[in-house]
Design an enzyme around this catalytic site. Sequence first.
Site, PDB file in Angstrom:
ATOM      1  N   GLU A 179       0.806  -1.219   0.000  1.00  0.00           N
ATOM      2  CA  GLU A 179       0.000   0.000   0.000  1.00  0.00           C
ATOM      3  C   GLU A 179       0.839   1.269   0.000  1.00  0.00           C
ATOM      4  O   GLU A 179       0.338   2.361   0.261  1.00  0.00           O
ATOM      5  CB  GLU A 179      -0.966  -0.023   1.182  1.00  0.00           C
ATOM      6  CG  GLU A 179      -1.929  -1.196   1.080  1.00  0.00           C
ATOM      7  CD  GLU A 179      -2.932  -1.263   2.211  1.00  0.00           C
ATOM      8  OE1 GLU A 179      -2.883  -0.394   3.110  1.00  0.00           O
ATOM      9  OE2 GLU A 179      -3.770  -2.175   2.191  1.00  0.00           O
TER      10      GLU A 179
ATOM     11  N   LYS B 277     -15.667  -1.686   2.392  1.00  0.00           N
ATOM     12  CA  LYS B 277     -14.943  -2.162   1.215  1.00  0.00           C
ATOM     13  C   LYS B 277     -15.950  -2.741   0.228  1.00  0.00           C
ATOM     14  O   LYS B 277     -16.617  -3.729   0.530  1.00  0.00           O
ATOM     15  CB  LYS B 277     -13.922  -3.236   1.610  1.00  0.00           C
ATOM     16  CG  LYS B 277     -12.764  -2.716   2.447  1.00  0.00           C
ATOM     17  CD  LYS B 277     -11.857  -3.862   2.881  1.00  0.00           C
ATOM     18  CE  LYS B 277     -10.613  -3.369   3.592  1.00  0.00           C
ATOM     19  NZ  LYS B 277      -9.792  -4.490   4.118  1.00  0.00           N
TER      20      LYS B 277
END
Length: 430
Positions: free
Chosen positions: A209, A341
């Site tokens: 990330e 999500k």
Amino acid sequence: MSKIVKVVGREIMDSRGNPTVEADVYLESGHMGRAAAPSGASTGSREALELRDGDTSRYLGKGVETAVANINGAIAEALSGIDAINQEAVDNIMLRLDGTDNKEKLGANAILAVSLAVAKAAALSKGIELYEHIANLNNTSGKYSMPLPMMNILNGGEHADNNVDIQEFMIQPVGAESFKEGLRMGAEVFHALKKVLQKRGLSTAVGDEGGFAPNLASNEEALQVIVEAVENAGYKMGSDITLALDCAASEFYRDGKYELSGEGKSFTAEEFADYLAELCDRYPIISIEDGLDESDWDGWKVLTEKLGSKVQLVGDDLFVTNTRILKEGIDKSIANSILIKFNQIGSLTETLAAIAMAREAGYSAVISHRSGETEDATIADLAVGTAAGQIKTGSLCRSDRVAKYNQLLRIEGDLNGQAPYRGRQEVNAG
């Protein structure tokens, strides 16, 4: 003119070099929406199914040709002639076509890519921005806000190859007056952290990330180097910048114990809750995600009673963006926030339902990326369009992460003051 005339699926690559699903949806008006499904590394056991081929001769079994075939076949046929503006009808057609609880027949990755592409096409056909269309679907038209970013600048756990057990160490620019200023603050701390690590002779390689992934002696040392970086960048801990953790505790939960192998420590749920509470006492940590295992609801009750009045306790693997599980958590007073999500549940309609349920119960909602991402920046529009207030989309590095930040900058500029940035007020932390 907003009727669907063609749906096309394809296999593309995500940020980790694995295949994922992309869909194009064409309307009678000539407009086309395109969206791609992300993919997670640390995943909750109750997430909707990401359909992979399992053919080890292609992409180590991670191909998505079956999901793509489902788009080009059954889904395309079922959606032909359906009005793209009616998102709920579109999503319900796909859910009925799949007919399973976890979307294992068509694949949540196939359904999601089409669901988001439909929303994008519909927005184009109406001549409005995607965040405006999402706000209309969410019955919050015109009620926008810019999200407080949780910037994952130091990685451990499943997102990095190091001995740090906690998966994400994040900074939040709570003292900024705008998203643009907050992004600048985060970038300056990110670069300051690189210098701190270099000075200590530590690796400045980045994880999935975009955060740094050095070998550190303990989770607390990770916090210490971040504090040093914040101060070196000229900011004050607590007032300008606060901290957030994603423990991803399910990844180190074994036989009823929380095993911090990097530190050689083992905890019961209550002991690990105490460990986290002590960190919060020493550092301005105002948000903790997945502090305990997704199945350890008794432990979560202890953690919530211990920290829930002063720290935002976010359920990711715990709730998997699922309203049925979230409702159970709300009823039992477990956690006080949900991570949102798209691909955990598999459609835009169900995602909006989870955000609405959280808001009604007084839980905050944090919009999130996955560790396997693409250039698709839909979550930026989701965060603004629902006025969720917080977003988690990685570090200030890697274009798959920065794409979301750049979209938020564009939106803030377009809205020109109509979307306030509220900083710490957005965090459900007492």
